[in-house]
Design a protein around this motif. Sequence first.
Motif, PDB file in Angstrom:
ATOM      1  N   ALA A 260     -10.304   1.369  54.239  1.00  0.00           N
ATOM      2  CA  ALA A 260      -9.277   2.263  54.787  1.00  0.00           C
ATOM      3  C   ALA A 260      -9.995   3.360  55.570  1.00  0.00           C
ATOM      4  O   ALA A 260     -10.459   4.337  54.993  1.00  0.00           O
ATOM      5  CB  ALA A 260      -8.434   2.843  53.663  1.00  0.00           C
ATOM      6  N   THR A 261     -10.082   3.202  56.866  1.00  0.00           N
ATOM      7  CA  THR A 261     -10.993   4.033  57.654  1.00  0.00           C
ATOM      8  C   THR A 261     -10.311   5.158  58.430  1.00  0.00           C
ATOM      9  O   THR A 261     -10.941   6.157  58.763  1.00  0.00           O
ATOM     10  CB  THR A 261     -11.752   3.153  58.667  1.00  0.00           C
ATOM     11  N   GLY A 262      -9.045   5.009  58.715  1.00  0.00           N
ATOM     12  CA  GLY A 262      -8.404   5.871  59.695  1.00  0.00           C
ATOM     13  C   GLY A 262      -8.349   7.339  59.342  1.00  0.00           C
ATOM     14  O   GLY A 262      -8.436   8.199  60.224  1.00  0.00           O
ATOM     15  N   LEU A 263      -8.202   7.659  58.058  1.00  0.00           N
ATOM     16  CA  LEU A 263      -7.981   9.051  57.652  1.00  0.00           C
ATOM     17  C   LEU A 263      -9.202   9.684  56.999  1.00  0.00           C
ATOM     18  O   LEU A 263      -9.105  10.791  56.461  1.00  0.00           O
ATOM     19  CB  LEU A 263      -6.787   9.121  56.687  1.00  0.00           C
ATOM     20  N   LEU A 264     -10.344   9.028  57.049  1.00  0.00           N
ATOM     21  CA  LEU A 264     -11.517   9.513  56.325  1.00  0.00           C
ATOM     22  C   LEU A 264     -11.863  10.953  56.683  1.00  0.00           C
ATOM     23  O   LEU A 264     -11.957  11.824  55.805  1.00  0.00           O
ATOM     24  CB  LEU A 264     -12.722   8.607  56.585  1.00  0.00           C
TER      25      LEU A 264
ATOM     26  N   HIS B 114     -12.625  -8.503  66.377  1.00  0.00           N
ATOM     27  CA  HIS B 114     -12.135  -7.487  67.301  1.00  0.00           C
ATOM     28  C   HIS B 114     -10.610  -7.338  67.281  1.00  0.00           C
ATOM     29  O   HIS B 114     -10.060  -6.549  68.042  1.00  0.00           O
ATOM     30  CB  HIS B 114     -12.619  -7.790  68.722  1.00  0.00           C
ATOM     31  N   ASN B 115      -9.953  -8.107  66.398  1.00  0.00           N
ATOM     32  CA  ASN B 115      -8.527  -7.884  66.183  1.00  0.00           C
ATOM     33  C   ASN B 115      -8.348  -6.449  65.673  1.00  0.00           C
ATOM     34  O   ASN B 115      -9.099  -5.994  64.810  1.00  0.00           O
ATOM     35  CB  ASN B 115      -8.011  -8.885  65.146  1.00  0.00           C
ATOM     36  N   PRO B 116      -7.386  -5.691  66.216  1.00  0.00           N
ATOM     37  CA  PRO B 116      -7.273  -4.274  65.847  1.00  0.00           C
ATOM     38  C   PRO B 116      -7.224  -4.015  64.351  1.00  0.00           C
ATOM     39  O   PRO B 116      -7.879  -3.086  63.854  1.00  0.00           O
ATOM     40  CB  PRO B 116      -5.971  -3.850  66.536  1.00  0.00           C
ATOM     41  N   ALA B 117      -6.480  -4.833  63.604  1.00  0.00           N
ATOM     42  CA  ALA B 117      -6.363  -4.605  62.158  1.00  0.00           C
ATOM     43  C   ALA B 117      -7.686  -4.845  61.457  1.00  0.00           C
ATOM     44  O   ALA B 117      -8.119  -4.053  60.607  1.00  0.00           O
ATOM     45  CB  ALA B 117      -5.279  -5.503  61.573  1.00  0.00           C
ATOM     46  N   VAL B 118      -8.358  -5.944  61.812  1.00  0.00           N
ATOM     47  CA  VAL B 118      -9.646  -6.257  61.195  1.00  0.00           C
ATOM     48  C   VAL B 118     -10.690  -5.234  61.623  1.00  0.00           C
ATOM     49  O   VAL B 118     -11.495  -4.754  60.811  1.00  0.00           O
ATOM     50  CB  VAL B 118     -10.096  -7.685  61.571  1.00  0.00           C
ATOM     51  N   ARG B 119     -10.684  -4.885  62.898  1.00  0.00           N
ATOM     52  CA  ARG B 119     -11.667  -3.924  63.424  1.00  0.00           C
ATOM     53  C   ARG B 119     -11.540  -2.584  62.708  1.00  0.00           C
ATOM     54  O   ARG B 119     -12.546  -1.956  62.354  1.00  0.00           O
ATOM     55  CB  ARG B 119     -11.460  -3.734  64.927  1.00  0.00           C
ATOM     56  N   ASP B 120     -10.315  -2.138  62.461  1.00  0.00           N
ATOM     57  CA  ASP B 120     -10.116  -0.866  61.772  1.00  0.00           C
ATOM     58  C   ASP B 120     -10.640  -0.927  60.338  1.00  0.00           C
ATOM     59  O   ASP B 120     -11.285   0.014  59.857  1.00  0.00           O
ATOM     60  CB  ASP B 120      -8.631  -0.488  61.773  1.00  0.00           C
ATOM     61  N   MET B 121     -10.357  -2.032  59.648  1.00  0.00           N
ATOM     62  CA  MET B 121     -10.800  -2.148  58.267  1.00  0.00           C
ATOM     63  C   MET B 121     -12.326  -2.216  58.162  1.00  0.00           C
ATOM     64  O   MET B 121     -12.904  -1.756  57.175  1.00  0.00           O
ATOM     65  CB  MET B 121     -10.184  -3.393  57.620  1.00  0.00           C
TER      66      MET B 121
END
Length: 339
Positions: A196-200, A274-281
Amino acid sequence: METTTKKVAYSILELAIVAKGITIDQTLKNSIGLAQKAEDMGYRRLWLAEHHNMAHVASVATPILIGLIAANTQTIRVGSGGIMLPNHAPLIVAEQFGTLGRLYPNRIDLGLGRAPGTDQLTAQAIRRDRMQSVHNFGGEIAQIQQYFSKDNEWAQVRAVVAEGVDVPLYILGSSLDSAHLAAKMGLPYAFASHFATGLLLEALDIYRKEFQPSAYLDKPYTMAGVNVIAADTDEEAERNFTSVIRMFLGILTGKREPLQPPMEMTDELMMIQHNPAVRDMLKYSFVGRKEAVAKQLDKFLKDTGVDELMVVSNLHGHEDRIHSYQILSEIIKERNASV
């Protein structure tokens, strides 16, 4: 955002990942072997994560595994990363970890999370009233603190085995809510940035700004999860990383299967990566030879200023996984010696 350079502790988050072709029995034995090696490598702690109804995860009975690993090691701290508190009654958690704390003094940690660690149907099977607990996460943590307190000896409900036992509590999270709560309660904070990277960065900032000193902690203490796949060459590391890419794809698609063997990086896997969901995770996944991983980690540590890394290395081959953790240990020891 914290940007200072300082020494950093390093630890392992272990899920007892079941690899294709490896039995659950051997997987659990491998977790013990990893802990023993990690102790020799200077890792501060090894935490077991609670997950349920997943074909590739064997760390379901978390307190039992914590006791097993503590019994087969000498100095490394062992704990939960975490116990998903809404799945359990606070009294039972206090009794279990109070017992562990007595058996292995000053070596047991209790990390507490609010997520179910599984799908909603399984979560309902574990505890039907869990949503009440979700909304009272802070209150249930306070209950556990009370059960561990010597002052609880006059209460009507007691966890006698836990009273006065030193088992530090940690709040785990992947959202801003957990940052606010950890700061308010004056407890150390571990962010699940290995997936879970977005809010770190925002969560760390909130925690540091709002932190209130407590009887447990006088200043903020932060931990962050990262994926590390290190090998002797970039090519070997990238090949091992294909198992992780396929595992995360399975998580997103609901496909439950053991961790797949590595394969050559294909165009299809590159597209998935490089799929956005996988890339974010996988944003905080550091892959490559020692020098490459060291450079990536150094930037992460400068950007976040965390006090401790919680490292996840999910490789199909057990010896490859041990080697990756060895490389990471060398990187951090060399870095700490230079600051």
